[in-house]
Enzyme design. Structure first.
Site, PDB file in Angstrom:
ATOM      1  N   LYS A 112      40.518  27.550  37.329  1.00  0.00           N
ATOM      2  CA  LYS A 112      39.552  27.868  37.303  1.00  0.00           C
ATOM      3  C   LYS A 112      38.663  27.539  38.098  1.00  0.00           C
ATOM      4  CE  LYS A 112      36.584  32.098  35.489  1.00  0.00           C
ATOM      5  NZ  LYS A 112      36.341  32.537  34.261  1.00  0.00           N
ATOM      6  N   SER A 187      36.139  37.378  35.697  1.00  0.00           N
ATOM      7  CA  SER A 187      35.716  36.467  36.342  1.00  0.00           C
ATOM      8  C   SER A 187      36.998  35.772  36.620  1.00  0.00           C
ATOM      9  CB  SER A 187      34.604  35.826  35.731  1.00  0.00           C
ATOM     10  OG  SER A 187      34.407  34.608  34.931  1.00  0.00           O
ATOM     11  N   SER A 211      35.847  37.943  30.953  1.00  0.00           N
ATOM     12  CA  SER A 211      35.994  36.955  31.833  1.00  0.00           C
ATOM     13  C   SER A 211      37.335  37.271  31.575  1.00  0.00           C
ATOM     14  CB  SER A 211      35.284  36.410  32.294  1.00  0.00           C
ATOM     15  OG  SER A 211      33.307  36.804  32.528  1.00  0.00           O
TER      16      SER A 211
END
Length: 513
Positions: A112, A187, A211
Site C-alpha cells: 500500500k 484508502s 480505510s
C-alpha cells in the site's frame, strides 16, 4: 517447542500451511490460471512442496496485472518485470536447497502506497511526494519482506489516504473490481481491487476511518482491522499519541487473512503499546464450535445513521449464516449516542491527521497542491484547544465502555461496513444519503468510526450484493478487545456458511475463465 517468530517463519508453511492444500491444487498448480485460483494458504503449500516454482507464480501474477491493471489501476509504481522474475528465480534456488524464507516465500506483493518499501516510490498519492523513493522499509513491510514476499510495486490510495475513494493527481483513479464505473473504496482501494482480480495472493492495508474495511467489502474480499497494538507501526514520530491508524491484512479468505497477520503481528521495542502475544497463534487452524454463541446486530445504531436503500437489507440477509453455525442473532444497542461518538471521532481525527500535514500546509506553494479535504483536517487541528482534546479523550473512553457493556450480552457485534454502495468514480464523496446531507468528506463512513475509537478488532467480511446495481457491501464482525483470533475464527465460520463469497467472481474474471 515454544513458537517464536523465528520458528513460525521456518515452520508454519510446513507444519500448518502444507496440511491444508488438497490433491486437486497439487495437480493444477502448474498452470497460470490455476495458480491464480489458489488461496494464499494453498499457494504457500504448493511452493514449499515445489509443485510450483516462485518464478511460475510471479509470471502468472504479472500476466494478470498486464491484462487487467490498465483498466482498473490498482497497482502503481510497478517494478521491472525482468527484475522480479530474477528475484523469484533466486527464491527457487533457495527452495531447491530447502531454504524457505518464510510463509510468504515467492509471493508477489504490492505494498500500500502509505507505507515505505525500500527502493520503490513512496508518494501517498500526493504530487508533493511524486519523486520520493523510500530509503528503508517500514516495520510491517520489513516483516513481509523477511517472510519471503517479493515487492512488485505499490497499491493506489487517495491523496494522503484521506477519504474512502482511491483517486489522486499522481496516478488517477482505482476502479471497483465488480463495476469499473464505481469507486473501489479507500484508502486501501488498490489493495482490495488487486486482491479481487487475483493480481496478488495477499494484500496489506491500513485503517483509521474504514480505510481497510470499506474497500474490502466493496470488492468482495476480507479485511481485518486488528486490536490496537496488535500490528505495531514504526517508524513513528508519536508512538504514545498515535492510537487510531493501524496496518492490517487483506485477503480472499479468512484463513489467508490469518496467515498474513501471523507475519505482520508481534511486539517491537520501538512501539511501547505493541502486544506481546506470539503471532504463531494466527497460523493455526481456525475451526471451532459456535453453538450457543450470541451475535448482536447494531444495524444503523437505532436509526441514527442514514443508509442507502438496500444496505441494511443485504447485511441482515447475511446474518442468516451465523444462525446456520448455531449462533443466535438479536438486536443490540450502544449506550453512547451516535452523534456524540461522531463529534469525538472528528476532534481526535483532526488531532491525529493534522500534525502530519501542517508543515506542507504552511508553505504556500505546497498548500496549493493539497486537496481540500487535507486542508480541512489541518485547519481543524489548528482550532483545537487542550480542553477539547481532553474532552474527546474522555468521550473515547465512554465509547469503549459502551462496547464493553454490549459485550456483556453478546459475544460478537455486527455493523455494516459503509452506509452506501460503491458510488460513481466521478464523485469525490457522497454529499447526501437518504435525503440527509453529509457535512464532511468522511461523514458517510460514520458507521466505522466507533470501532476505531474503541480500538477493537473487526473483520470486514462480504455480506452480499444489493442496491439498484447489485453491488458489493460488507459487515464488520467486531470482537472484544484483543480477541483478534476469535474474530478471525468467527469470520472463517461465517465464510464456510457463505459459499457464494468464493464463487461470485468479478465480471472481468468470469470472462477470462
Amino acid at each position: 517447542m515454544k513458537m517464536t517468530r523465528r520458528n513460525l517463519l521456518a515452520a508454519a508453511p510446513a507444519a500448518v500451511i502444507a496440511t491444508q492444500a488438497g490433491a486437486a491444487q497439487r495437480r493444477a498448480a502448474g498452470k497460470g490460471s490455476d495458480i491464480l485460483a489458489l488461496t494464499a494458504v494453498d499457494l504457500a503449500a504448493a511452493i514449499r512442496r515445489r509443485d510450483v516454482s516462485s518464478r511460475e507464480v510471479m509470471a502468472a501474477h504479472l500476466a494478470r496485472v498486464d491484462a487487467l491493471n490498465p483498466q482498473f489501476n490498482a497497482i502503481v509504481s510497478r517494478v521491472d518485470g525482468d527484475q522480479l522474475l530474477r528475484e523469484a528465480a533466486a527464491q527457487d534456488e533457495d527452495a531447491a536447497k530447502r531454504r524457505f524464507r518464510g510463509p510468504l516465500h515467492g509471493f508477489p506483493h504490492a505494498v500500500k502506497d502509505t507505507a515505505p518499501a525500500k527502493g520503490i516510490a513512496f508518494t501517498q498519492g500526493s504530487p508533493l511526494l511524486r519523486n520520493n523513493i523510500a530509503a528503508a522499509d517500514s516495520l510491517v513491510v520489513g516483516r513481509m519482506r523477511a517472510a519471503g514476499a517479493i515487492f512488485t510495486g505499490k497499491t493506489n490510495v487517495p491523496e494522503f489516504a484521506l477519504g474512502s475513494h482511491s483517486f489522486n493527481p499522481v496516478f488517477g483513479t482505482t476502479r471497483n473490481a465488480y463495476d469499473p464505473s464505481r469507486s473501489a473504496g479507500g484508502s486501501s482501494g488498490g489493495a482490495a481491487v488487486a486482491l479481487a482480480l487475483r493480481m496478488m495472493p495477499l494484500a496489506d492495508g491500513s485503517d483509521f476511518g474504514g480505510s481497510l474495511r470499506n474497500p474490502a467489502a466493496w470488492n468482495n474480499v476480507f479485511g481485518f482491522r486488528p486490536s490496537f497494538g496488535r500490528v505495531p507501526s514504526a517508524p513513528s514520530s508519536n508512538v504514545f499519541g498515535q492510537t487510531f491508524a493501524t496496518s492490517g491484512p487483506m485477503a480472499r479468505t479468512a484463513r489467508d487473512v490469518a496467515l498474513l497477520l501471523s507475519v505482520q503481528a508481534g511486539s517491537d521495542p520501538r512501539v511501547p503499546f505493541s502486544l506481546k502475544d506470539e503471532p504463531a497463534i494466527f497460523a493455526r487452524p481456525l475451526d471451532r464450535e459456535w453453538k450457543g454463541k450470541r451475535i448482536g446486530w447494531l444495524g444503523d445504531l437505532g436509526g441514527a445513521l442514514p443508509m442507502e436503500a438496500g444496505v441494511l437489507e443485504t447485511c441482515e440477509k447475511a446474518l442468516a449464516a451465523f444462525r446456520t453455525v448455531g449462533m443466535t442473532v438479536d438486536a443490540a444497542t450502544l449506550e453512547e449516542p451516535a452523534e456524540t461518538m461522531w463529534r469525538t471521532a472528528v476532534t481526535l481525527r483532526h488531532g491525529s491527521v493534522g500534525p502530519d500535514l501542517i508543515d506542507f500546509a504552511d508553505k504556500p506553494e505546497q498548500r496549493a497542491q493539497m486537496k481540500p479535504e487535507a486542508l480541512w483536517e489541518v485547519e481543524g487541528y489548528r482550532r483545537l484547544s487542550a480542553i477539547q482534546i481532553n474532552q474527546a479523550q474522555m468521550g473515547r473512553t465512554r465509547i469503549y465502555e459502551a462496547f464493553r457493556k454490549a459485550f456483556a450480552s453478546f459475544d460478537f457485534l455486527i455493523l455494516p461496513t459503509a452506509q452506501v454502495f460503491p458510488f460513481d468514480t466521478d464523485l469525490r464523496w457522497p454529499a447526501e444519503i437518504a435525503g440527509k446531507k453529509m457535512d464532511s468528506y468522511h461523514r458517510w463512513m460514520e458507521v466505522v468510526m466507533p470501532v476505531t475509537m474503541a480500538g477493537l478488532p473487526a473483520l470486514s467480511a462480504p455480506a452480499g450484493f444489493g442496491g439498484a446495481r447489485k453491488l458489493p457491501i460488507g459487515i464488520q464482525i467486531i470482537g472484544p478487545t484483543h480477541a483478534d483470533l476469535a474474530v478471525l475464527q468467527m469470520g472463517h465460520a461465517y465464510e464456510q456458511a457463505s459459499p457464494w463469497i468464493a464463487t461470485t467472481l468479478p465480471p472481468a474474471l468470469r470472462i477470462r475463465r
